[in-house]
Write a protein that holds these residues in place. Structure first.
Motif, mmCIF file in Angstrom:
data_model
loop_
_atom_site.group_PDB
_atom_site.id
_atom_site.type_symbol
_atom_site.label_atom_id
_atom_site.label_comp_id
_atom_site.label_asym_id
_atom_site.label_seq_id
_atom_site.Cartn_x
_atom_site.Cartn_y
_atom_site.Cartn_z
ATOM 1 N N PHE A 521 0.850 -1.197 0.000
ATOM 2 C CA PHE A 521 0.000 0.000 0.000
ATOM 3 C C PHE A 521 0.882 1.242 0.000
ATOM 4 O O PHE A 521 1.899 1.308 0.688
ATOM 5 N N GLU A 522 0.480 2.242 -0.810
ATOM 6 C CA GLU A 522 1.236 3.498 -0.846
ATOM 7 C C GLU A 522 0.241 4.655 -0.924
ATOM 8 O O GLU A 522 -0.800 4.545 -1.582
ATOM 9 N N SER A 523 0.555 5.729 -0.244
ATOM 10 C CA SER A 523 -0.313 6.912 -0.336
ATOM 11 C C SER A 523 0.429 8.030 -1.054
ATOM 12 O O SER A 523 1.565 8.354 -0.714
ATOM 13 N N PRO A 531 -7.293 13.289 5.106
ATOM 14 C CA PRO A 531 -6.452 13.587 6.281
ATOM 15 C C PRO A 531 -5.590 12.386 6.687
ATOM 16 O O PRO A 531 -6.010 11.235 6.535
ATOM 17 N N LYS A 532 -4.370 12.708 7.180
ATOM 18 C CA LYS A 532 -3.397 11.657 7.511
ATOM 19 C C LYS A 532 -3.963 10.584 8.437
ATOM 20 O O LYS A 532 -3.648 9.415 8.314
ATOM 21 N N GLU A 533 -4.807 11.005 9.398
ATOM 22 C CA GLU A 533 -5.282 10.028 10.389
ATOM 23 C C GLU A 533 -6.230 8.990 9.782
ATOM 24 O O GLU A 533 -6.501 7.949 10.383
ATOM 25 N N TYR A 534 -6.757 9.253 8.544
ATOM 26 C CA TYR A 534 -7.681 8.299 7.921
ATOM 27 C C TYR A 534 -6.973 7.333 6.958
ATOM 28 O O TYR A 534 -7.547 6.336 6.539
ATOM 29 N N ILE A 535 -5.732 7.658 6.583
ATOM 30 C CA ILE A 535 -5.038 6.817 5.587
ATOM 31 C C ILE A 535 -4.830 5.376 6.092
ATOM 32 O O ILE A 535 -5.057 4.420 5.348
ATOM 33 N N PRO A 536 -4.447 5.159 7.385
ATOM 34 C CA PRO A 536 -4.323 3.767 7.861
ATOM 35 C C PRO A 536 -5.626 2.971 7.729
ATOM 36 O O PRO A 536 -5.595 1.760 7.510
ATOM 37 N N SER A 537 -6.778 3.649 7.815
ATOM 38 C CA SER A 537 -8.062 2.948 7.662
ATOM 39 C C SER A 537 -8.235 2.450 6.233
ATOM 40 O O SER A 537 -8.814 1.385 5.994
ATOM 41 N N VAL A 538 -7.745 3.245 5.259
ATOM 42 C CA VAL A 538 -7.821 2.823 3.850
ATOM 43 C C VAL A 538 -6.921 1.597 3.655
ATOM 44 O O VAL A 538 -7.323 0.595 3.053
ATOM 45 N N GLU A 539 -5.707 1.676 4.198
ATOM 46 C CA GLU A 539 -4.771 0.545 4.084
ATOM 47 C C GLU A 539 -5.369 -0.714 4.715
ATOM 48 O O GLU A 539 -5.335 -1.796 4.143
ATOM 49 N N LYS A 540 -5.959 -0.545 5.894
ATOM 50 C CA LYS A 540 -6.530 -1.690 6.616
ATOM 51 C C LYS A 540 -7.713 -2.282 5.850
ATOM 52 O O LYS A 540 -7.892 -3.502 5.777
ATOM 53 N N MET A 545 -9.974 -7.140 3.310
ATOM 54 C CA MET A 545 -10.757 -7.722 2.214
ATOM 55 C C MET A 545 -9.977 -8.728 1.373
ATOM 56 O O MET A 545 -10.565 -9.564 0.699
ATOM 57 N N MET A 546 -8.638 -8.657 1.399
ATOM 58 C CA MET A 546 -7.859 -9.532 0.503
ATOM 59 C C MET A 546 -7.999 -11.016 0.866
ATOM 60 O O MET A 546 -7.590 -11.885 0.104
ATOM 61 N N ASP A 572 -18.830 14.725 8.947
ATOM 62 C CA ASP A 572 -19.298 13.359 8.695
ATOM 63 C C ASP A 572 -18.192 12.335 8.443
ATOM 64 O O ASP A 572 -18.451 11.135 8.409
ATOM 65 N N SER A 573 -16.966 12.753 8.201
ATOM 66 C CA SER A 573 -15.892 11.783 7.920
ATOM 67 C C SER A 573 -15.333 11.213 9.217
ATOM 68 O O SER A 573 -15.248 11.908 10.233
ATOM 69 N N SER A 574 -14.933 9.934 9.142
ATOM 70 C CA SER A 574 -14.327 9.264 10.303
ATOM 71 C C SER A 574 -13.489 8.100 9.793
ATOM 72 O O SER A 574 -13.571 7.724 8.612
ATOM 73 N N ALA A 575 -12.685 7.534 10.677
ATOM 74 C CA ALA A 575 -11.861 6.373 10.297
ATOM 75 C C ALA A 575 -12.763 5.239 9.823
ATOM 76 O O ALA A 575 -12.481 4.562 8.827
ATOM 77 N N ILE A 576 -13.870 5.031 10.523
ATOM 78 C CA ILE A 576 -14.808 3.948 10.155
ATOM 79 C C ILE A 576 -15.364 4.180 8.756
ATOM 80 O O ILE A 576 -15.443 3.272 7.933
ATOM 81 N N ALA A 577 -15.749 5.457 8.461
ATOM 82 C CA ALA A 577 -16.326 5.767 7.142
ATOM 83 C C ALA A 577 -15.329 5.439 6.039
ATOM 84 O O ALA A 577 -15.689 4.881 4.994
ATOM 85 N N PHE A 578 -14.049 5.764 6.254
ATOM 86 C CA PHE A 578 -13.038 5.476 5.227
ATOM 87 C C PHE A 578 -12.796 3.966 5.089
ATOM 88 O O PHE A 578 -12.571 3.464 3.990
ATOM 89 N N GLU A 579 -12.878 3.249 6.195
ATOM 90 C CA GLU A 579 -12.694 1.785 6.101
ATOM 91 C C GLU A 579 -13.854 1.151 5.338
ATOM 92 O O GLU A 579 -13.658 0.290 4.473
ATOM 93 N N VAL A 580 -15.076 1.607 5.630
ATOM 94 C CA VAL A 580 -16.255 1.089 4.916
ATOM 95 C C VAL A 580 -16.146 1.411 3.421
ATOM 96 O O VAL A 580 -16.423 0.568 2.553
#
Length: 696
Positions: A521-523, A531-540, A545-546, A572-580
């Motif tokens: 994974f690369e950002s 925002p930086k704090e949400y990027i780990p949620s995207v990676e996760k 899912m893999m 409305d944005s949150s770590a959970i929203a980015f993971e979903v």
């Protein structure tokens, strides 16, 4: 306090049926540990104490024992040779200081020998080589020495030469001493005569002796200089040079004999004392932090140092849970508390025992250099580090391969269901290459392992050792998936409920990765759009899912995700929203990336009589096998091939039919490769049927 220079922690490893366990039995007899020799083929070898081992005549789990020779203490581990149990060899080599590689005089360097040798190279374990079974038809010491050079790429240092061939094999010539050791026909290892070198061997003895000395003196410049000036060093000086070269893996002292006929084993024991390292002579174990990064510190072998011990094997027996432990530093005494760095919990040391196969002797304390078993530890598993609470550190953990085959198992009734759960828990703790998981939708219990025999033995242990009656399904192949096309895509997650909603937008590239690269994974997001704090949620999100590929739901391998841009909402944005959002993006995009089904390809080694070669090759071709080589030995032909695992179920029965029971084979996982179209359709159909069955 024991003298560590008199301790040898050694393992005996080889291909199946090269005579490891028989050699261990002879060692135990010679060192006075047992008084009656048990035979593998009679099913009463000391270290083969499982019923399954005695019936099949193979070693399944490594057994530990302690014995004494020439005022030295040997901690010996007899390891399995069968490819399905290589994990036992790997974890034993991890904690040993030296090894004895046993090769069959007629079979030579067989496939499992290559795997074990590779493991030993990875673990940097000093070894001596013992060519066994020289009394057998087709046995040839010199051919095996050549194979060690060509197949293993190793440098054998020939220390002895055999006297006589096959049935005429009577003894050995010690090259350093120029003495012949000749045994009588009584089968008593003590009954031998020391004679002069036979006349017809003198030229060979001088030739090999010169090679031996020239190789040895290269380890010491001063000794080499004297030798070049025409002064032959004393035997003790040569031995010091051999010891140095053996420990730094420059070469491997090579011996020969017949363990079954009790010829030549003493020389191997003397070589263990003379040339294999004591615990202080091997490189110290690197310490790592809890993330697995090396700290630069080492566990120095010192009884006065902080405690550092590695649990390398768990065994459940009638006395309770045994944890085999190698102590690298410090001293462990009964009643002390040690920290398990993996769980973060302390363990109280109750009973400690010194093992002799499945017998034991209680001990009060043990120190650096020892291999012991601790009784009754609750939360310790293979690869966990036990250490001083005040000075914690983790030793380099062990890495185990993923299983390639699975079967479904179901208990026959409710009483068996309870027993099954307990038994499987114990078996998973004992064997890290054996995995168990429950299919959440169907409730089926799935066993995963390294091969058909591996799972066969596990089911057998469930029935006999744990008394569990269960129905076992057909073996299933552990397929994988990958992608073949790169795409750029975007996904927006919007959800409005009462109060604050959910919002996340991501733009990303997905591309196939290099084979073996896993998930990368690369950002590349700039300007704070995500925002930086949400990027780990995207990676996760992608990582979670893999586990489920887009084609048939098998785990996805080797792909790279690059987060390029996105959008967020201040409220409305949150770590959970980015993971979903990421999970939905995975489901949206992966089917567009040209998904491909991969199947496990096995390295197959078949030994067949010459008369059956054509039929065996024809059968392998029918199984979609690719023949890579074939070589003729005095007693058989060895065929190397690569075959899909899916085609190899039940192969042993077919091979025996083709060769009238004389063929043998072994196989181990090689790599994953794309499936042909017809196999993909077949697998997809099976998956659909399973899904339909679950819904019913």
């Amino acid at each position: 306090m024991q003298d560590l220079s008199k301790v040898r922690n050694i393992g005996i490893f080889a291909h199946v049926d090269a005579g490891k366990t028989t050699t261990t039995e002879r060692i135990l007899k010679l060192t006075g540990k047992i008084h009656k020799i048990g035979e593998v083929h009679d099913g009463d070898a000391t270290t083969d104490f499982m019923e399954q081992e005695q019936e099949r005549g193979i070693t399944i789990q490594s057994a530990a024992t302690t014995c004494f020779w020439d005022n030295h203490r040997f901690n010996i581990i007899d390891t399995p040779g069968h490819v399905d149990f290589t994990i036992e060899v790997y974890r034993s080599l991890k904690v040993l200081d030296g090894g004895v590689g046993v090769f069959c005089g007629s079979g030579g360097v067989e496939p499992q020998s290559e795997t074990n040798w590779r493991y030993a190279n990875d673990s940097k374990v000093a070894r001596i080589i013992y060519v066994n079974k020289l009394d057998r038809l087709g046995a040839d010491f010199y051919r095996v020495v050549d194979q060690v050079k060509t197949v293993l790429g190793a440098k054998p240092l020939v220390m002895v030469l055999p006297i006589g061939r096959e049935a005429e094999f009577v003894g050995i010539v010690d090259l350093l001493e120029r003495k012949a050791y000749v045994w009588d026909d009584s089968g008593d290892p003590e009954k031998f005569e020391i004679k002069d070198v036979p006349d017809d061997m003198k030229d060979d003895v001088e030739k090999y002796r010169t090679e031996l000395i020239e190789t040895a003196v290269e380890q010491d410049d001063d000794v080499m200089e004297q030798y070049l000036e025409g002064n032959e060093p004393e035997i003790d000086t040569i031995k010091k040079c051999i010891r140095k070269g053996t420990i730094n893996l420059s070469f491997f002292p090579t011996y020969c004999g017949s363990s079954f006929k009790n010829k030549g084993v003493q020389q191997v024991l003397n070589a263990v004392v003379d040339y294999l390292p004591d615990p202080t002579e091997v490189p110290p174990q690197p310490e790592v932090d809890l993330e697995g990064n090396e700290t630069g510190e080492f566990a120095i072998v010192d009884p006065e140092g902080p405690v550092r011990a590695l649990a390398f094997k768990i065994m459940d027996d009638r006395f309770g849970n045994l944890t085999f432990t190698r102590i690298y530093s410090g001293r462990i005494t009964k009643g002390m508390n040690l920290l398990n760095t993996y769980t973060g919990k302390t363990e109280r040391i109750g009973r400690m025992v010194e093992m002799h196969a499945n017998d034991r002797t209680m001990i009060e304390s043990a120190e650096a250099g020892d291999i012991i078993a601790i009784v009754g530890l609750k939360n310790v598993q293979t690869g966990h580090t036990l250490c001083d609470e005040k000075k914690p550190a983790t030793l380099e953990p062990m890495v185990f391969p993923d299983p390639v085959i699975s079967v479904a198992i179901a208990p026959k009734d409710k009483a068996n269901a309870e027993k099954l759960g307990t038994a499987l828990g114990k078996m998973v703790a004992e064997d890290p290459s054996f995995r168990v998981n429950v299919d959440e939708e169907s409730g089926e219990t799935i066993l995963r392992g390294m091969g058909e025999l591996h799972l066969d033995i596990k089911v057998d242990i469930l029935k006999r050792t744990h008394g569990v009656e269960a129905e076992v399904g057909k073996p299933q192949v552990a397929y994988r998936e990958t992608i073949t096309k790169a795409i750029s895509d975007t996904y927006t997650h919007k959800k409005q409920t009462g109060g604050s909603g959910q919002f996340a937008k991501i733009e990303y590239d997905i591309e196939p990765g290099e084979t073996g690269s896993g998930y990368v994974f690369e950002s590349k997001v700039v300007g704070g759009n995500v925002p930086k704090e949400y990027i780990p949620s995207v990676e996760k999100g992608f990582k979670v899912m893999m586990e489920e590929g887009p084609l048939c739901g098998f785990p996805l391998l080797d792909f790279k995700v690059t987060l390029t841009d996105g959008g967020f909402h201040a409220v409305d944005s949150s770590a959970i929203a980015f993971e979903v959002a990421t999970k939905a993006a995975y489901r949206q995009s992966m089917p567009k990336c040209g998904p491909q089904l991969l199947e496990p390809i096995m390295k197959v080694d078949v030994y067949t009589p010459e008369a059956n070669v054509g039929d065996v090759i024809g059968d392998l071709n029918r199984r979609r096998g690719m023949i890579s080589s074939q070589e003729t030995n005095p007693t058989n032909v060895r065929i190397k091939a690569e075959c899909p695992l899916a085609e190899m179920f039940g192969y042993i029965g077919d091979l025996r039919t083709i060769t009238s029971g004389r063929g043998q084979f072994s196989m181990e996982f090689s790599h994953y490769a794309p499936c042909p179209r017809n196999i993909l359709e077949q697998v997809m159909e099976e998956v659909r049927e399973r899904e339909a069955a679950k819904k019913k």
